[in-house]
Design an enzyme around this catalytic site. Sequence first.
Site, PDB file in Angstrom:
ATOM      1  N   ASN A 166      42.114  39.351  34.281  1.00 31.06           N
ATOM      2  CA  ASN A 166      42.335  38.886  35.648  1.00 31.06           C
ATOM      3  C   ASN A 166      41.699  37.514  35.812  1.00 31.06           C
ATOM      4  OD1 ASN A 166      43.681  41.168  36.498  1.00 31.06           O
ATOM      5  ND2 ASN A 166      41.869  42.123  37.378  1.00 31.06           N
TER       6      ASN A 166
ATOM      7  N   ARG B 241      46.753  45.225  33.566  1.00 36.03           N
ATOM      8  CA  ARG B 241      46.029  44.995  32.304  1.00 36.03           C
ATOM      9  C   ARG B 241      46.100  46.195  31.376  1.00 36.03           C
ATOM     10  NH1 ARG B 241      40.310  43.712  33.985  1.00 36.03           N
ATOM     11  NH2 ARG B 241      40.884  45.179  35.602  1.00 36.03           N
TER      12      ARG B 241
END
Length: 92
Positions: free
Chosen positions: A37, A19
């Site tokens: 996520n 990320r």
Amino acid sequence: MIERRHYIISGSVQGVGFRYRALYAARGLGITGFVKNRYDGKVEMEVQGDRDSISRMLAEIDAGSFIHIEDMEVKNIPLDEEERDFKVVSSW
């Protein structure tokens, strides 16, 4: 031409910096959207930018030492004219 794509990405993509690598790549390339996520171990991402920049972003993410993308579900979606940044969204 500006495009917006929705991705569901599987592989070694959680707990490996995916990320934040996406965040830095997107901001460096002028791409907007988000990454987060998912509960199932995959990563969900929407990106908006030109096709070449999106391809470069994905290549930068995949170049991470511990990141291994096994599969990507991709679909084109409508542009978000109001979006101005790329962000990491809290998970589920």
